[in-house]
Design a protein around this motif. Structure first.
Motif, PDB file in Angstrom:
ATOM      1  N   HIS A  76      10.763 -49.628 -39.135  1.00 27.64           N
ATOM      2  CA  HIS A  76       9.553 -48.980 -39.649  1.00 27.64           C
ATOM      3  C   HIS A  76       8.315 -49.513 -38.946  1.00 27.64           C
ATOM      4  O   HIS A  76       7.414 -48.746 -38.597  1.00 27.64           O
ATOM      5  N   ALA A  77       8.262 -50.813 -38.737  1.00 27.28           N
ATOM      6  CA  ALA A  77       7.115 -51.415 -38.050  1.00 27.28           C
ATOM      7  C   ALA A  77       7.037 -50.896 -36.614  1.00 27.28           C
ATOM      8  O   ALA A  77       5.948 -50.598 -36.112  1.00 27.28           O
ATOM      9  N   GLN A  78       8.191 -50.766 -35.952  1.00 27.70           N
ATOM     10  CA  GLN A  78       8.204 -50.243 -34.582  1.00 27.70           C
ATOM     11  C   GLN A  78       7.724 -48.795 -34.553  1.00 27.70           C
ATOM     12  O   GLN A  78       6.957 -48.403 -33.671  1.00 27.70           O
ATOM     13  N   ASN A  79       8.173 -47.995 -35.530  1.00 23.13           N
ATOM     14  CA  ASN A  79       7.757 -46.596 -35.579  1.00 23.13           C
ATOM     15  C   ASN A  79       6.257 -46.470 -35.811  1.00 23.13           C
ATOM     16  O   ASN A  79       5.584 -45.650 -35.185  1.00 23.13           O
ATOM     17  N   TYR A  80       5.717 -47.279 -36.720  1.00 20.94           N
ATOM     18  CA  TYR A  80       4.281 -47.269 -36.969  1.00 20.94           C
ATOM     19  C   TYR A  80       3.548 -47.705 -35.702  1.00 20.94           C
ATOM     20  O   TYR A  80       2.538 -47.112 -35.320  1.00 20.94           O
ATOM     21  N   GLY A  81       4.107 -48.698 -35.028  1.00 22.73           N
ATOM     22  CA  GLY A  81       3.523 -49.157 -33.771  1.00 22.73           C
ATOM     23  C   GLY A  81       3.480 -48.046 -32.734  1.00 22.73           C
ATOM     24  O   GLY A  81       2.502 -47.906 -31.994  1.00 22.73           O
ATOM     25  N   LYS A  82       4.520 -47.235 -32.685  1.00 22.59           N
ATOM     26  CA  LYS A  82       4.547 -46.116 -31.737  1.00 22.59           C
ATOM     27  C   LYS A  82       3.472 -45.089 -32.079  1.00 22.59           C
ATOM     28  O   LYS A  82       2.835 -44.523 -31.180  1.00 22.59           O
ATOM     29  N   ALA A  83       3.271 -44.835 -33.374  1.00 19.43           N
ATOM     30  CA  ALA A  83       2.209 -43.908 -33.790  1.00 19.43           C
ATOM     31  C   ALA A  83       0.847 -44.456 -33.364  1.00 19.43           C
ATOM     32  O   ALA A  83      -0.007 -43.714 -32.855  1.00 19.43           O
ATOM     33  N   LEU A  84       0.648 -45.750 -33.545  1.00 22.86           N
ATOM     34  CA  LEU A  84      -0.619 -46.357 -33.123  1.00 22.86           C
ATOM     35  C   LEU A  84      -0.772 -46.303 -31.610  1.00 22.86           C
ATOM     36  O   LEU A  84      -1.881 -46.110 -31.103  1.00 22.86           O
ATOM     37  N   ASP A  85       0.332 -46.459 -30.892  1.00 21.47           N
ATOM     38  CA  ASP A  85       0.280 -46.355 -29.429  1.00 21.47           C
ATOM     39  C   ASP A  85      -0.185 -44.964 -28.996  1.00 21.47           C
ATOM     40  O   ASP A  85      -0.949 -44.823 -28.034  1.00 21.47           O
ATOM     41  N   ARG A  86       0.293 -43.933 -29.706  1.00 20.88           N
ATOM     42  CA  ARG A  86      -0.123 -42.563 -29.383  1.00 20.88           C
ATOM     43  C   ARG A  86      -1.628 -42.410 -29.580  1.00 20.88           C
ATOM     44  O   ARG A  86      -2.313 -41.824 -28.741  1.00 20.88           O
ATOM     45  N   ALA A 109      -3.820 -44.843 -29.610  1.00 23.03           N
ATOM     46  CA  ALA A 109      -4.499 -45.712 -28.647  1.00 23.03           C
ATOM     47  C   ALA A 109      -4.574 -45.050 -27.273  1.00 23.03           C
ATOM     48  O   ALA A 109      -5.575 -45.211 -26.559  1.00 23.03           O
ATOM     49  N   ALA A 110      -3.540 -44.309 -26.897  1.00 23.53           N
ATOM     50  CA  ALA A 110      -3.552 -43.627 -25.598  1.00 23.53           C
ATOM     51  C   ALA A 110      -4.670 -42.589 -25.557  1.00 23.53           C
ATOM     52  O   ALA A 110      -5.383 -42.469 -24.546  1.00 23.53           O
ATOM     53  N   VAL A 111      -4.844 -41.846 -26.644  1.00 22.18           N
ATOM     54  CA  VAL A 111      -5.919 -40.855 -26.697  1.00 22.18           C
ATOM     55  C   VAL A 111      -7.271 -41.573 -26.667  1.00 22.18           C
ATOM     56  O   VAL A 111      -8.172 -41.189 -25.914  1.00 22.18           O
ATOM     57  N   GLN A 112      -7.405 -42.619 -27.465  1.00 23.43           N
ATOM     58  CA  GLN A 112      -8.669 -43.356 -27.504  1.00 23.43           C
ATOM     59  C   GLN A 112      -8.992 -43.966 -26.139  1.00 23.43           C
ATOM     60  O   GLN A 112     -10.141 -43.944 -25.704  1.00 23.43           O
ATOM     61  N   SER A 113      -7.987 -44.493 -25.476  1.00 21.61           N
ATOM     62  CA  SER A 113      -8.195 -45.082 -24.159  1.00 21.61           C
ATOM     63  C   SER A 113      -8.681 -44.022 -23.175  1.00 21.61           C
ATOM     64  O   SER A 113      -9.617 -44.260 -22.409  1.00 21.61           O
ATOM     65  N   ARG A 114      -8.043 -42.870 -23.217  1.00 22.36           N
ATOM     66  CA  ARG A 114      -8.452 -41.788 -22.321  1.00 22.36           C
ATOM     67  C   ARG A 114      -9.892 -41.382 -22.609  1.00 22.36           C
ATOM     68  O   ARG A 114     -10.691 -41.185 -21.689  1.00 22.36           O
ATOM     69  N   PHE A 172      -8.941 -29.747 -25.581  1.00 19.81           N
ATOM     70  CA  PHE A 172      -9.277 -30.176 -26.935  1.00 19.81           C
ATOM     71  C   PHE A 172      -8.045 -30.052 -27.841  1.00 19.81           C
ATOM     72  O   PHE A 172      -7.737 -30.955 -28.614  1.00 19.81           O
ATOM     73  N   THR A 173      -7.336 -28.941 -27.700  1.00 13.29           N
ATOM     74  CA  THR A 173      -6.130 -28.703 -28.503  1.00 13.29           C
ATOM     75  C   THR A 173      -5.086 -29.781 -28.242  1.00 13.29           C
ATOM     76  O   THR A 173      -4.511 -30.335 -29.190  1.00 13.29           O
ATOM     77  N   TRP A 174      -4.848 -30.107 -26.981  1.00  8.80           N
ATOM     78  CA  TRP A 174      -3.840 -31.127 -26.684  1.00  8.80           C
ATOM     79  C   TRP A 174      -4.236 -32.496 -27.222  1.00  8.80           C
ATOM     80  O   TRP A 174      -3.394 -33.254 -27.696  1.00  8.80           O
ATOM     81  N   MET A 175      -5.525 -32.812 -27.153  1.00  7.80           N
ATOM     82  CA  MET A 175      -5.978 -34.088 -27.721  1.00  7.80           C
ATOM     83  C   MET A 175      -5.677 -34.133 -29.224  1.00  7.80           C
ATOM     84  O   MET A 175      -5.160 -35.128 -29.732  1.00  7.80           O
ATOM     85  N   PHE A 176      -5.995 -33.036 -29.912  1.00  7.54           N
ATOM     86  CA  PHE A 176      -5.805 -33.038 -31.359  1.00  7.54           C
ATOM     87  C   PHE A 176      -4.345 -32.886 -31.772  1.00  7.54           C
ATOM     88  O   PHE A 176      -3.959 -33.376 -32.838  1.00  7.54           O
ATOM     89  N   TYR A 177      -3.526 -32.259 -30.949  1.00  7.52           N
ATOM     90  CA  TYR A 177      -2.086 -32.271 -31.262  1.00  7.52           C
ATOM     91  C   TYR A 177      -1.554 -33.697 -31.206  1.00  7.52           C
ATOM     92  O   TYR A 177      -0.730 -34.099 -32.025  1.00  7.52           O
ATOM     93  N   GLU A 178      -2.021 -34.463 -30.249  1.00  6.82           N
ATOM     94  CA  GLU A 178      -1.573 -35.857 -30.148  1.00  6.82           C
ATOM     95  C   GLU A 178      -2.062 -36.666 -31.343  1.00  6.82           C
ATOM     96  O   GLU A 178      -1.302 -37.406 -31.962  1.00  6.82           O
ATOM     97  N   ILE A 179      -3.330 -36.516 -31.685  1.00  2.00           N
ATOM     98  CA  ILE A 179      -3.899 -37.241 -32.819  1.00  2.00           C
ATOM     99  C   ILE A 179      -3.215 -36.831 -34.124  1.00  2.00           C
ATOM    100  O   ILE A 179      -2.766 -37.673 -34.905  1.00  2.00           O
ATOM    101  N   PHE A 180      -3.113 -35.538 -34.369  1.00  2.00           N
ATOM    102  CA  PHE A 180      -2.540 -35.074 -35.624  1.00  2.00           C
ATOM    103  C   PHE A 180      -1.024 -35.257 -35.665  1.00  2.00           C
ATOM    104  O   PHE A 180      -0.454 -35.374 -36.749  1.00  2.00           O
ATOM    105  N   GLY A 181      -0.376 -35.303 -34.513  1.00  2.00           N
ATOM    106  CA  GLY A 181       1.054 -35.633 -34.490  1.00  2.00           C
ATOM    107  C   GLY A 181       1.285 -37.046 -35.013  1.00  2.00           C
ATOM    108  O   GLY A 181       2.223 -37.308 -35.766  1.00  2.00           O
ATOM    109  N   ALA A 182       0.412 -37.971 -34.621  1.00  2.00           N
ATOM    110  CA  ALA A 182       0.514 -39.345 -35.136  1.00  2.00           C
ATOM    111  C   ALA A 182       0.209 -39.376 -36.628  1.00  2.00           C
ATOM    112  O   ALA A 182       0.886 -40.056 -37.404  1.00  2.00           O
ATOM    113  N   PHE A 183      -0.813 -38.616 -37.063  1.00  2.00           N
ATOM    114  CA  PHE A 183      -1.122 -38.540 -38.493  1.00  2.00           C
ATOM    115  C   PHE A 183       0.063 -37.973 -39.281  1.00  2.00           C
ATOM    116  O   PHE A 183       0.381 -38.449 -40.363  1.00  2.00           O
ATOM    117  N   GLU A 184       0.693 -36.933 -38.721  1.00  4.67           N
ATOM    118  CA  GLU A 184       1.832 -36.316 -39.400  1.00  4.67           C
ATOM    119  C   GLU A 184       2.964 -37.319 -39.579  1.00  4.67           C
ATOM    120  O   GLU A 184       3.572 -37.425 -40.648  1.00  4.67           O
TER     121      GLU A 184
END
Length: 169
Positions: free
Chosen positions: A37-47, A49-54, A83-95
């Protein structure tokens, strides 16, 4: 010692050893599950972070996001796709985090933080418009949650006002 007593003692010892092994296995499975579970949450945060970094390193992407959250129709068609691709990535992590929270595998205080962040995003007119016009759906339960956030805003209005002042709007 008689043979009968020795046999009875060894049976009890065998049962105790079996119980200890079972409890050790259960403990190991729980630790392993928590680790996954911690690894999965970490992967969501990585997603995220990748958007934020970009966005932090690509001024054009940052401008697309900044203009799009206010008015998605102020973007060119190609910028709307970006814009759509950015938000799919963000909302995919939220989902993903929403699903984990509903399963009880993401601590409530962690989800509360992200639910507030999601509510803030969908309070922005361009994000609301994107959500209503996205080309592919998210899962039904998550979509219902986002629709509730849009219908009954749950963000900190004072924080949003401070943010707008910070940005000079």
């Amino acid at each position: 010692m008689n043979l009968e007593l020795l046999r009875t003692v060894s049976q009890y010892v065998g049962v105790i050893a079996l119980l200890v092994s079972i409890f050790a296995l259960i403990s190991q499975i729980r630790r392993h599950t928590a680790s996954i579970h911690a690894q999965n949450y970490g992967k969501a945060l990585d997603r995220l972070a990748a958007v934020q970094s970009r966005l932090g390193t690509d001024p054009l992407a940052s401008q697309v996001l900044s203009r799009g959250v206010r008015d998605v129709y102020a973007l060119t068609p190609s910028e709307r796709v970006q814009f759509t691709w950015m938000f799919y990535e963000i909302f995919g992590a939220f989902e993903f985090m929403y699903d984990e929270a509903m399963r009880g595998t993401l601590p409530p205080h962690v989800w509360d933080r992200w639910a507030g962040t999601l509510a803030w995003w969908v309070s922005l007119p361009g994000v609301t418009e994107w959500w209503r016009n996205k080309p592919t759906p998210f899962n039904e339960r998550f979509s219902g949650f986002v629709d509730e956030c849009i219908g009954a805003p749950r963000f900190d209005a004072a924080a949003a006002s401070r943010w707008n002042q910070f940005l000079g709007r």
